[in-house]
Design a protein around this motif. Structure first.
Motif, PDB file in Angstrom:
ATOM      1  N   THR A  33      47.862  78.985 -19.590  1.00  0.00           N
ATOM      2  CA  THR A  33      47.346  78.165 -18.480  1.00  0.00           C
ATOM      3  C   THR A  33      48.387  78.044 -17.361  1.00  0.00           C
ATOM      4  O   THR A  33      48.022  78.019 -16.181  1.00  0.00           O
ATOM      5  CB  THR A  33      46.963  76.765 -18.980  1.00  0.00           C
ATOM      6  OG1 THR A  33      48.043  76.239 -19.748  1.00  0.00           O
ATOM      7  CG2 THR A  33      45.708  76.808 -19.833  1.00  0.00           C
ATOM      8  N   GLN A  34      49.672  77.980 -17.739  1.00  0.00           N
ATOM      9  CA  GLN A  34      50.709  77.906 -16.699  1.00  0.00           C
ATOM     10  C   GLN A  34      50.690  79.164 -15.840  1.00  0.00           C
ATOM     11  O   GLN A  34      50.852  79.110 -14.622  1.00  0.00           O
ATOM     12  CB  GLN A  34      52.093  77.755 -17.325  1.00  0.00           C
ATOM     13  CG  GLN A  34      52.320  76.445 -18.031  1.00  0.00           C
ATOM     14  CD  GLN A  34      53.728  76.387 -18.581  1.00  0.00           C
ATOM     15  OE1 GLN A  34      54.678  76.156 -17.853  1.00  0.00           O
ATOM     16  NE2 GLN A  34      53.873  76.608 -19.872  1.00  0.00           N
ATOM     17  N   LEU A  35      50.474  80.298 -16.511  1.00  0.00           N
ATOM     18  CA  LEU A  35      50.440  81.569 -15.790  1.00  0.00           C
ATOM     19  C   LEU A  35      49.254  81.605 -14.823  1.00  0.00           C
ATOM     20  O   LEU A  35      49.368  82.129 -13.712  1.00  0.00           O
ATOM     21  CB  LEU A  35      50.335  82.712 -16.814  1.00  0.00           C
ATOM     22  CG  LEU A  35      50.917  84.052 -16.420  1.00  0.00           C
ATOM     23  CD1 LEU A  35      52.348  83.930 -15.923  1.00  0.00           C
ATOM     24  CD2 LEU A  35      50.865  85.011 -17.620  1.00  0.00           C
ATOM     25  N   GLU A  36      48.134  81.009 -15.249  1.00  0.00           N
ATOM     26  CA  GLU A  36      46.956  80.979 -14.361  1.00  0.00           C
ATOM     27  C   GLU A  36      47.253  80.178 -13.098  1.00  0.00           C
ATOM     28  O   GLU A  36      46.886  80.575 -11.996  1.00  0.00           O
ATOM     29  CB  GLU A  36      45.749  80.395 -15.116  1.00  0.00           C
ATOM     30  CG  GLU A  36      45.179  81.397 -16.124  1.00  0.00           C
ATOM     31  CD  GLU A  36      44.278  80.748 -17.171  1.00  0.00           C
ATOM     32  OE1 GLU A  36      43.963  81.434 -18.162  1.00  0.00           O
ATOM     33  OE2 GLU A  36      43.912  79.556 -17.002  1.00  0.00           O
ATOM     34  N   LEU A  37      47.931  79.040 -13.262  1.00  0.00           N
ATOM     35  CA  LEU A  37      48.293  78.262 -12.068  1.00  0.00           C
ATOM     36  C   LEU A  37      49.284  79.054 -11.217  1.00  0.00           C
ATOM     37  O   LEU A  37      49.159  79.094  -9.980  1.00  0.00           O
ATOM     38  CB  LEU A  37      48.878  76.897 -12.475  1.00  0.00           C
ATOM     39  CG  LEU A  37      49.386  76.002 -11.334  1.00  0.00           C
ATOM     40  CD1 LEU A  37      48.333  75.819 -10.242  1.00  0.00           C
ATOM     41  CD2 LEU A  37      49.828  74.636 -11.860  1.00  0.00           C
ATOM     42  N   ILE A  60      57.685  82.930 -13.343  1.00  0.00           N
ATOM     43  CA  ILE A  60      58.300  82.147 -12.264  1.00  0.00           C
ATOM     44  C   ILE A  60      57.804  82.701 -10.935  1.00  0.00           C
ATOM     45  O   ILE A  60      57.773  83.925 -10.758  1.00  0.00           O
ATOM     46  CB  ILE A  60      59.841  82.241 -12.331  1.00  0.00           C
ATOM     47  CG1 ILE A  60      60.342  81.627 -13.637  1.00  0.00           C
ATOM     48  CG2 ILE A  60      60.502  81.588 -11.119  1.00  0.00           C
ATOM     49  CD1 ILE A  60      61.744  82.048 -14.027  1.00  0.00           C
ATOM     50  N   VAL A  61      57.394  81.825 -10.023  1.00  0.00           N
ATOM     51  CA  VAL A  61      56.966  82.275  -8.689  1.00  0.00           C
ATOM     52  C   VAL A  61      58.131  82.087  -7.723  1.00  0.00           C
ATOM     53  O   VAL A  61      58.739  81.010  -7.673  1.00  0.00           O
ATOM     54  CB  VAL A  61      55.742  81.479  -8.196  1.00  0.00           C
ATOM     55  CG1 VAL A  61      55.422  81.833  -6.751  1.00  0.00           C
ATOM     56  CG2 VAL A  61      54.538  81.757  -9.092  1.00  0.00           C
ATOM     57  N   PRO A 175      57.967  77.439 -14.824  1.00  0.00           N
ATOM     58  CA  PRO A 175      57.188  76.920 -15.952  1.00  0.00           C
ATOM     59  C   PRO A 175      58.102  76.208 -16.947  1.00  0.00           C
ATOM     60  O   PRO A 175      59.329  76.252 -16.824  1.00  0.00           O
ATOM     61  CB  PRO A 175      56.622  78.202 -16.581  1.00  0.00           C
ATOM     62  CG  PRO A 175      57.699  79.214 -16.346  1.00  0.00           C
ATOM     63  CD  PRO A 175      58.376  78.834 -15.050  1.00  0.00           C
ATOM     64  N   ASP A 176      57.501  75.534 -17.927  1.00  0.00           N
ATOM     65  CA  ASP A 176      58.202  75.052 -19.131  1.00  0.00           C
ATOM     66  C   ASP A 176      59.403  74.150 -18.862  1.00  0.00           C
ATOM     67  O   ASP A 176      60.401  74.205 -19.577  1.00  0.00           O
ATOM     68  CB  ASP A 176      58.640  76.259 -19.991  1.00  0.00           C
ATOM     69  CG  ASP A 176      57.436  76.938 -20.644  1.00  0.00           C
ATOM     70  OD1 ASP A 176      56.401  76.269 -20.810  1.00  0.00           O
ATOM     71  OD2 ASP A 176      57.529  78.127 -20.989  1.00  0.00           O
ATOM     72  N   THR A 181      62.981  74.979 -21.205  1.00  0.00           N
ATOM     73  CA  THR A 181      63.338  76.395 -21.312  1.00  0.00           C
ATOM     74  C   THR A 181      63.106  77.194 -20.028  1.00  0.00           C
ATOM     75  O   THR A 181      63.670  78.275 -19.876  1.00  0.00           O
ATOM     76  CB  THR A 181      62.535  77.079 -22.437  1.00  0.00           C
ATOM     77  OG1 THR A 181      61.137  76.912 -22.157  1.00  0.00           O
ATOM     78  CG2 THR A 181      62.837  76.472 -23.791  1.00  0.00           C
ATOM     79  N   GLY A 182      62.263  76.686 -19.128  1.00  0.00           N
ATOM     80  CA  GLY A 182      61.859  77.483 -17.965  1.00  0.00           C
ATOM     81  C   GLY A 182      62.991  77.776 -16.997  1.00  0.00           C
ATOM     82  O   GLY A 182      63.176  78.904 -16.551  1.00  0.00           O
TER      83      GLY A 182
END
Ligand code: ZN
Length: 302
Positions: A33-37, A60-61, A175-176, A181-182
């Motif tokens: 879901t994080q990747l989708e956002l 990461i963006v 993320p994360d 960890t992100g």
């Protein structure tokens, strides 16, 4: 559309997307879901006209708003896209309360939950403002979707108005964060910023210029299991040992409830087990590395 409208529209849209992180998963990001956002944000940054937009292999963006003046420093803005693990995070239904009049806000999905001057004293400073809440059945995820919405709206504004003077602005959504960890997967060489700001938490106008370091500690106690009828002199109860350990740790100092500001602490967060095995988890925090090591030593000594 005013900036406030843009910000609200974005925040509500991002908050409605589940992007909760998860403990104990392999790889970063820990959830799809994080990747989708992140994919939504990548597309939106491209549509807004940002440069060098990139979604890394760790979800990461990274993007750039090009400079409008020569020679100014490169400033990075960061926010995290994941939300906390402790509450339901699917089907978030943000509710916008306009021109807040100071009266208690009853959350309609669970009317037992009321935001008022007791449960949310900071609300009393926000009379007349727009308040956004969840419906009471989920978290809202303002930590840190609000940071994401602010940065995205800033990108839109800076690109729309090249008369605003600024150096290169780097954008980074990670993320994360909630599982710690992100941020380790962010390449500082790639970010290539002179200074960086994280937009996360706290009141309007507050700037945090230092942060604590933290360790996690896990203590596993294995007892000696003997049938209680034949236990005399032989049984060693792991629960009793766990209670003794907790008693040996500082209780009037060095705990979250007895410290403030820059004081560090040892915080027992979890205890699971039986008379045979107990696992205790701790968070250790300190603003100084020596202090952090000392908390670890105190735990070992106990
Ligand atoms: Zn946060």
């Amino acid at each position: 559309m005013t900036i406030a409208n843009q910000l609200e529209e974005r925040f509500v849209r991002y908050a409605a997307m589940d992007s909760q992180s998860a403990d104990g998963m392999k790889g970063t990001p820990s959830t799809k879901t994080q990747l989708e956002l992140q994919e939504t944000l990548t597309k939106e940054l491209e549509d807004l006209g940002a440069s060098d937009v990139r979604l890394t292999e760790h979800g990461i963006v990274i993007a750039t708003v090009p400079a409008t003046v020569e020679g100014a420093p490169t400033v990075a803005f960061l926010a995290h896209v994941d939300t906390a693990l402790d509450y339901a995070a699917s089907n978030v239904k943000p509710i916008v309360h306009r021109n807040y009049n100071g009266s208690p806000i009853v959350l309609p999905g669970d009317p037992v939950q009321v935001l008022d001057e007791i449960t949310a004293p900071e609300l009393m400073d926000r009379v007349g403002d727009t308040i956004i809440t969840a419906d009471g059945t989920t978290l809202l995820g303002a930590d840190d979707k609000s940071g994401v919405a602010v940065i995205m709206t800033m990108v839109e504004r800076l690109i729309a108005d090249p008369s605003i003077p600024h150096g290169p602005v780097r954008i980074c959504f990670t993320p994360d964060e909630e599982i710690g960890t992100g941020i380790a997967k962010v390449s500082l060489e790639e970010l290539a910023a002179d200074v960086a700001y994280t937009l996360d938490g706290d009141k309007l106008g507050d700037v945090t210029y230092e942060s604590f370091s933290a360790d996690k500690a896990v203590v596993r106690i294995t007892g000696v299991s003997i049938h209680p009828g034949k236990a005399k002199g032989r049984l060693v109860n792991a629960l009793t040992l766990a209670a003794k350990l907790l008693n040996l740790l500082p209780q009037h100092t060095r705990t979250p409830e007895t410290t403030d500001g820059r004081e560090g602490f040892i915080h027992a967060t979890r205890m699971n087990g039986s008379s045979a095995h107990v696992e205790l988890q701790f968070i250790l925090r300190d603003f100084e590395r020596d202090g952090l090591a000392a908390h670890g030593e105190a735990l070992r000594a106990a």
